[in-house]
Scaffold this motif. Structure first.
Motif, PDB file in Angstrom:
ATOM      1  N   ASN A 115       0.854  -0.961  -0.103  1.00  0.00           N
ATOM      2  CA  ASN A 115       0.042  -0.133   0.127  1.00  0.00           C
ATOM      3  C   ASN A 115       0.919   1.292  -0.055  1.00  0.00           C
ATOM      4  N   ILE A 116       1.997   1.070   0.122  1.00  0.00           N
ATOM      5  CA  ILE A 116       3.176   2.238   0.211  1.00  0.00           C
ATOM      6  C   ILE A 116       3.250   2.794  -1.311  1.00  0.00           C
ATOM      7  N   GLU A 117       3.416   4.072  -1.276  1.00  0.00           N
ATOM      8  CA  GLU A 117       3.970   4.840  -2.506  1.00  0.00           C
ATOM      9  C   GLU A 117       4.614   6.163  -2.010  1.00  0.00           C
ATOM     10  N   ILE A 118       5.519   6.561  -2.893  1.00  0.00           N
ATOM     11  CA  ILE A 118       6.281   7.853  -2.488  1.00  0.00           C
ATOM     12  C   ILE A 118       6.097   9.087  -3.275  1.00  0.00           C
ATOM     13  N   GLU A 119       6.431   9.997  -2.704  1.00  0.00           N
ATOM     14  CA  GLU A 119       6.525  11.221  -3.679  1.00  0.00           C
ATOM     15  C   GLU A 119       7.905  11.868  -3.058  1.00  0.00           C
ATOM     16  N   GLN A 120       8.559  12.608  -4.192  1.00  0.00           N
ATOM     17  CA  GLN A 120       9.729  13.430  -3.594  1.00  0.00           C
ATOM     18  C   GLN A 120       9.430  14.749  -3.003  1.00  0.00           C
ATOM     19  N   ALA A 121      10.167  15.245  -1.855  1.00  0.00           N
ATOM     20  CA  ALA A 121       9.739  16.414  -1.267  1.00  0.00           C
ATOM     21  C   ALA A 121      10.493  17.446  -2.130  1.00  0.00           C
ATOM     22  N   LEU A 122       9.884  18.727  -2.195  1.00  0.00           N
ATOM     23  CA  LEU A 122      10.349  19.858  -2.793  1.00  0.00           C
ATOM     24  C   LEU A 122      11.383  20.738  -1.625  1.00  0.00           C
ATOM     25  N   ALA A 123      12.338  21.514  -1.928  1.00  0.00           N
ATOM     26  CA  ALA A 123      13.053  22.108  -1.170  1.00  0.00           C
ATOM     27  C   ALA A 123      12.147  22.859  -0.046  1.00  0.00           C
ATOM     28  N   LYS A 390       8.939  34.019 -10.000  1.00  0.00           N
ATOM     29  CA  LYS A 390       9.001  32.756  -9.385  1.00  0.00           C
ATOM     30  C   LYS A 390       9.873  31.927 -10.258  1.00  0.00           C
ATOM     31  N   PHE A 391      10.872  31.063  -9.389  1.00  0.00           N
ATOM     32  CA  PHE A 391      11.398  29.927 -10.173  1.00  0.00           C
ATOM     33  C   PHE A 391      10.803  28.647  -9.862  1.00  0.00           C
ATOM     34  N   LYS A 392      10.883  27.826 -11.113  1.00  0.00           N
ATOM     35  CA  LYS A 392      10.992  26.406 -10.689  1.00  0.00           C
ATOM     36  C   LYS A 392      12.284  25.933 -11.103  1.00  0.00           C
ATOM     37  N   ILE A 418      10.966  30.330  -4.649  1.00  0.00           N
ATOM     38  CA  ILE A 418      11.780  29.237  -5.521  1.00  0.00           C
ATOM     39  C   ILE A 418      11.644  27.723  -5.174  1.00  0.00           C
ATOM     40  N   GLN A 419      10.925  27.293  -6.014  1.00  0.00           N
ATOM     41  CA  GLN A 419      10.620  25.734  -5.943  1.00  0.00           C
ATOM     42  C   GLN A 419      11.890  24.950  -6.499  1.00  0.00           C
ATOM     43  N   VAL A 420      12.271  24.037  -5.686  1.00  0.00           N
ATOM     44  CA  VAL A 420      13.317  23.128  -6.111  1.00  0.00           C
ATOM     45  C   VAL A 420      12.937  21.656  -6.168  1.00  0.00           C
ATOM     46  N   TYR A 421      12.774  21.107  -7.123  1.00  0.00           N
ATOM     47  CA  TYR A 421      12.443  19.876  -7.535  1.00  0.00           C
ATOM     48  C   TYR A 421      13.618  18.715  -7.410  1.00  0.00           C
TER      49      TYR A 421
END
Length: 775
Positions: A115-123, A390-392, A418-421
């Motif tokens: 049941n686990i899935e993942i998402e990568q956090a932004l800064a 704004k930055f992406k 500033i969003q850092v992926y």
């Protein structure tokens, strides 16, 4: 505070947030092309027209949670369909952290792994420190992540108890359900609405799962990488994979000598290359370098091929800096002389200097480790777009918060804009914790007004990256022949400091002394550890295990030398040198010891654990049995990143008197283990990294320019260089220590000690390729 934290200017704010968190050519997608063609990765790919991807396959945590989700904290979300999304706030670069963090959450929350899935956090400071370096991901977040999961589990149990109108102690979580003593059960998903209305319990009120009930932590089963199949089939996103509508590609002609500038340039020929969009002069870099762009001239084009081709056509007249005079051969002599005039004493026990002067018998040796470079398979890459202030940014970064703050400082845009992926990293080893390549993309995106991807070539990375500093060391021991013991140990090092990257003119190591110099674990009555000055002429940064590489090479090699001088078995002598089981407090010996940022009370320097890995690796390698077939052994052991690793290397002597590596045994003790398979993999990777350093690693400079450029003259270990690697992990209930780096330091000295056992020749200067001794 040690240097790992010092380089992050916002660490104090992040720590505060951690406490709150507890509450003509088209660029080709390599993977898609290979899938369509059905071929391996050995071919040459040019001139294929393919559309840019419209969307990125990785999932990032900036998307709003669907209405009705249960979001008890920043690390996880529970959905009505019983899925649990884990927000991974650290960077994945092959160490398996995108699996290990979900395992820790699943353990404490009692989730069905399916049941686990993942998402990568932004800064974002709300996650705590996201700087994936210093072997700290599990070490620093083991308790915090357990608490986050325990909070959610407690709230779900409270919701079920309220639904059934029963006492809370009759409800328990089990495999994605809350189960009542009577056998009734409700899924997590069914309890989402009610649990969402409850207050988050205080950390002090949480009851963490007993270790006797663990399913994942400290267990020996193999949990496959949660995104392993996606990585293997090209469904994930690395830094080089990012595509954005209207994006252009950038390569930069950077100054070949640190802090040099552009006097003038002619881009006429470059602009004639098909696909070139623009050629732009970057601002010159002034020291300290920190994470600022190096300057130079940027070529913007429709494809990386066009940009690279055009860069070769640039004509640039450089304004050379003072570093133009730097030459490696002369620098080595300067370092050697500097060891004779130590400027700073890091540890003093007894009076080693006087003992050395008075001793009837002494033994001395000098060791040199050259400058090294990280050379990950994927060089740095970052994509940036700037719209409406704004930055992406998408980047293969180990340190998204450092990237966010560096971009803010250089562009004037506030960090919150500033969003850092964070993409996957094709290796990092410390290189991608520096934000210079991210800053280049951001500065250019803001200047040109359209998305740009800055890519570094292999040559860029090797010739203009951040280097592991070269090191010269002089060691002398006073020996008591009657006792067959060491009475004094004197060790002086000269190596350019990491601090020079952040403070121009810094020429004396600081916290690096804590990495294998100050914390010498030997029970010798007189110890003197110090450093001399050393000028830096390139950007110096931390590389996998940092100066433990240099210091362990010298101390572990020297211990082996002393064993032979005193006619004792090297393993037995090493155990004797370490002495009785004890926990060392270096403050009693005029030393300031950082202990990798951890409290000594929680992570002591425990000689009993160090001796235990030595005994275990000796057992596995059958050290005490006679060797057959012209085989010889070398041993080394080292504590770093609050973990303990011992290594035995077996070599053979070929018919033409060349050395061949036959086997490597490694035993690690990093305390509590979350993901055993990943720990073993990290040790195996460390062995290969150590072989690369020992056999090939060497960066040299002439007139300030790096002489190496790619794998032909800066090789890394090939399959044929690597023998069978046998790893054993000693699991216990001690707090989790570091894993990614501790395996590296003992490898090179163990190899060299085995070479001495085989040939009688001491290797005190790396790499081995300069000695012509390897088969």
């Amino acid at each position: 505070m040690n240097y790992f934290e010092q380089v992050n200017q916002t660490e104090a704010a992040i720590q505060a947030a951690e406490l709150e968190a507890r509450r003509g050519y088209a660029n080709v997608s390599r993977r898609s092309l290979l899938k369509q063609l059905g071929i391996g990765m050995g071919g040459l790919v040019i001139g294929i027209q393919m559309p840019a991807a419209a969307a990125l396959p990785m999932k990032w945590a900036d998307e709003a949670a669907p209405a009705g989700d249960f979001v008890p904290n920043v690390y996880l979300k529970i959905h009505k369909d019983n899925r649990v999304t884990v927000i991974v706030h650290r960077s994945e670069m092959g160490q398996g952290i995108r699996t290990s963090i979900p395992m820790l959450i699943a353990e404490e929350l009692e989730v069905d792994w399916q049941n686990i899935e993942i998402e990568q956090a932004l800064a974002d400071a709300k996650y705590g420190s996201q700087n994936t370096d210093g072997s700290r991901s599990i070490r620093r977040f083991y308790s915090r992540l357990r608490e986050a999961a325990a909070s959610a589990r407690t709230m779900l149990e409270q919701a079920a108890a309220a639904e059934w109108k029963v006492p809370l102690d009759q409800c328990r979580a089990e495999n994605s359900f809350i189960v009542h003593a009577s056998g009734k059960r409700l899924s997590f998903g069914e309890l989402v609405d009610r649990a969402s209305q409850l207050p988050v319990p205080a950390v002090e009120a949480l009851k963490l799962k007993s270790s006797k009930n663990f399913r994942y932590v400290n267990q020996k089963q193999n949990v496959p990488l949660i995104d392993g199949k996606d990585i293997a089939t090209g469904k994930t996103t690395f830094g080089f994979d990012v595509q954005r509508p209207g994006m252009k590609y950038v390569v930069i002609a950077r100054p070949p000598v640190l802090a040099s500038g552009v006097k003038s340039f002619d881009a006429t020929a470059a602009k004639k290359v098909k696909g070139v969009v623009d050629v732009i002069a970057m601002d010159d870099m002034t020291e300290p370098a920190a994470y600022k762009p190096l300057g130079g001239v940027a070529v913007i084009a429709d494809s990386t091929w066009a940009a690279i081709k055009a860069r070769k056509e640039l004509s640039i007249d450089w304004q050379w800096s003072e570093h133009r005079s730097h030459n490696t051969e002369a620098h080595i002599k300067d370092l050697q002389q500097s060891c004779d005039t130590p400027e700073k004493i890091f540890r003093k026990r007894g009076d080693a200097q006087q003992m050395v002067k008075q001793a009837k018998r002494t033994h001395s040796a000098e060791y040199y480790v050259p400058a090294l470079i990280h050379a990950p398979m994927e060089p740095p890459a970052a994509t940036a777009e700037f719209k409406e202030g704004k930055f992406k940014i998408w980047a293969c970064t180990q340190a998204p918060q450092a990237a966010q703050n560096t971009v803010s400082q250089l562009t004037g845009v506030k960090p919150e804009n500033i969003q850092v992926y964070v993409t996957l990293l094709g290796g990092g080893f410390g290189r991608k914790s520096k934000a210079d390549f991210v800053a280049e993309a951001a500065v250019l995106a803001k200047k040109v007004g359209y998305p740009v991807k800055v890519v570094w070539t292999r040559e860029d990375e090797i010739q203009q990256g951040y280097y592991h500093a070269e090191s010269y060391q002089k060691l002398t021991a006073a020996l008591d022949e009657s006792k067959r013991s060491v009475e004094a140990w004197q060790q002086v090092v000269a190596e350019p400091p990491i601090g020079s990257t952040f403070q121009k003119g810094a020429n004396l190591i600081g916290s690096e002394s804590n990495l294998g110099l100050t914390d010498l674990p030997y029970d010798i009555p007189n110890i003197f550890c110090a450093a001399g000055k050393a000028e830096a002429h390139h950007r110096i940064g931390w590389l996998r295990s940092v100066t433990n590489i240099n210091h362990a090479f010298a101390s572990c090699s020297f211990a082996d030398e002393l064993a032979h001088e005193l006619k004792q078995d090297p393993k037995d002598f090493l155990l004797k040198l370490i002495g009785d089981d004890r926990k060392i407090d270096f403050t009693n010996e005029n030393a300031e010891y950082g202990n990798y940022g951890e409290e000594l009370s929680k992570f002591p320097v425990d000689t009993g654990r160090l001796k235990a890995v030595i005994r275990r690796v000796a057992e596995l390698s059958e050290w005490d049995k006679p060797r057959k077939n012209n085989r010889f052994l070398g041993i080394a052991a080292h504590r770093s990143f609050v973990s303990y690793v011992a290594t035995v290397v077996e070599v053979s002597l070929t018919k033409n008197n060349k050395i061949k590596l036959e086997n490597i045994w490694m035993v690690s003790d990093s305390g509590t283990v979350v993901n055993l398979d990943r720990v073993k993999s990290q040790m195996e990777g460390a062995a290969i990294f150590g072989i690369s350093i020992a056999r090939y690693g060497e960066i040299t400079s002439k007139q300030g320019e790096i002489q190496q450029s790619n794998f032909h003259d800066y090789p890394v270990a090939r399959f044929s260089d690597v023998p069978p690697i046998h790893v054993d992990v000693m699991i216990n209930d001690a707090p989790p220590g570091g894993v990614g780096e501790p395996g590296v330091p003992p490898v090179a000295p163990a190899i060299c000690n085995a070479i001495f056992a085989a040939t009688g020749k001491r290797i005190r200067k790396l790499p081995l390729k300069t000695h012509g001794i390897m088969a």
